[in-house]
Design an enzyme around this catalytic site. Structure first.
Site, PDB file in Angstrom:
ATOM      1  N   SER A  43     -14.734  58.729 -36.081  1.00  0.00           N
ATOM      2  CA  SER A  43     -15.707  59.252 -35.120  1.00  0.00           C
ATOM      3  C   SER A  43     -16.758  60.147 -35.741  1.00  0.00           C
ATOM      4  CB  SER A  43     -14.971  60.010 -34.007  1.00  0.00           C
ATOM      5  OG  SER A  43     -14.092  60.977 -34.557  1.00  0.00           O
ATOM      6  N   HIS A 270     -16.642  67.658 -32.541  1.00  0.00           N
ATOM      7  CA  HIS A 270     -17.256  66.577 -33.304  1.00  0.00           C
ATOM      8  C   HIS A 270     -18.713  66.920 -33.595  1.00  0.00           C
ATOM      9  CE1 HIS A 270     -13.736  64.197 -32.340  1.00  0.00           C
ATOM     10  NE2 HIS A 270     -14.178  63.237 -33.133  1.00  0.00           N
TER      11      HIS A 270
END
Length: 290
Positions: A43, A270
């Site tokens: 990711s 993230h």
């Protein structure tokens, strides 16, 4: 036939030969000069949570402005992006989801450049550590080091025992499929600051003593990624210095990583769009790409 006809034929022949030579040397065929670039990884490579999302594979939650796309747009490379959120090292050589091919299948002998981040999802390192330390921090209202006290070296032990050899195997599989490629393995930008900041607790509910504990886990993971890269002939792209001061505790516009709470991304902890751009720029700098 007129006397000058042979001269015209010769001139035409020379023109054809010249055009052919020009095309073979790349004088007019700029497209053939572009790098054949394949992006692999999890990711952090996919840019999961950064809009817009690539509609061709919603399972992988891949952004169309992730760092591979930034690199490709700035270098003119021909990009094949098979990054996928939640990918582990095993997904390089096996299918992660139905209809999603093993990532190394995108590689071949014509591949010039490969970039990737991988390893953070093996053993659930990132998600388990963040969840465990966040839960423990809430219970103690940010005091002490409850996560470290409970879990000790278990996360780093898993990295050394399982993630490190899996990284080497995955990178060897990359090399086998793309023997002529330059392989760049990116480390993970810092998620937490070096020391606890009380103002961060609202965004990242980790106890004071567990902030450096989480950072040490990430440092150990990056060290394993670096060792595996060196042992398989890949270039390691180190973010330990350039991402310092851009962790999830910083304000928007400064942070590269979104916090667990009150962030701007649907996928917390993230990289945001700024983080993906900075990852691209630092990778290009390390590789000498323009």
């Amino acid at each position: 036939m007129p006397k000058h006809a042979p001269r015209n034929v010769m001139a035409t022949s020379f023109a054809l030969v010249g055009a052919l030579a020009l095309s073979l040397t790349g004088g007019t065929a700029h497209a053939s000069d572009s790098l054949e670039y394949v992006a692999l990884g999890d990711s952090y490579s996919a840019g999961s949570g950064v809009l817009p999302v690539d509609p061709t594979n919603l399972l992988c939650l891949r952004s169309t402005v992730n760092y591979p796309h930034v690199i490709a747009s700035r270098t003119g490379a021909h990009l094949k992006d098979v990054t996928c959120g939640a990918a582990q090292t095993k997904d390089f050589t096996s299918s992660q989801y139905p209809g999603v091919a093993p990532q190394v299948n995108a590689l071949d002998a014509d591949t010039d450049l490969v970039t990737l981040t991988i390893g953070g999802n093996d053993n659930g390192t990132f998600i388990n550590a963040i969840t465990a330390c966040g839960s423990a921090g809430l219970l103690t209202l940010g005091k002490g080091s409850p996560c470290k006290d409970r879990h000790g070296s278990s996360f780093t032990d898993e990295i050394e025992k399982n993630t490190y050899p899996a990284l080497r195997s995955a990178l060897r599989a990359v090399r086998a499929k793309a023997p002529n490629a330059r392989v760049a393995v990116l480390g993970y930008p810092w998620i937490t600051p070096a020391q606890a900041d009380r103002s961060c607790f609202v965004k990242l509910p980790v106890a004071e003593g567990d902030v450096p504990y989480l950072r040490d886990i990430q440092a150990r993971l990056n060290a394993a990624v670096e060792r595996a890269s060196e042992e398989t002939g890949a270039t390691y792209v180190d973010f330990s210095q350039v991402s310092d001061g851009h962790d999830a505790c910083k304000a928007g516009g400064t942070r590269w990583i979104e916090p667990l709470l009150f962030g701007t991304s649907v996928v917390p902890v993230h990289p945001n769009a700024l983080g993906e751009r900075r990852m691209a720029e630092h990778t290009m700098s390390v590789l000498g790409l323009s």
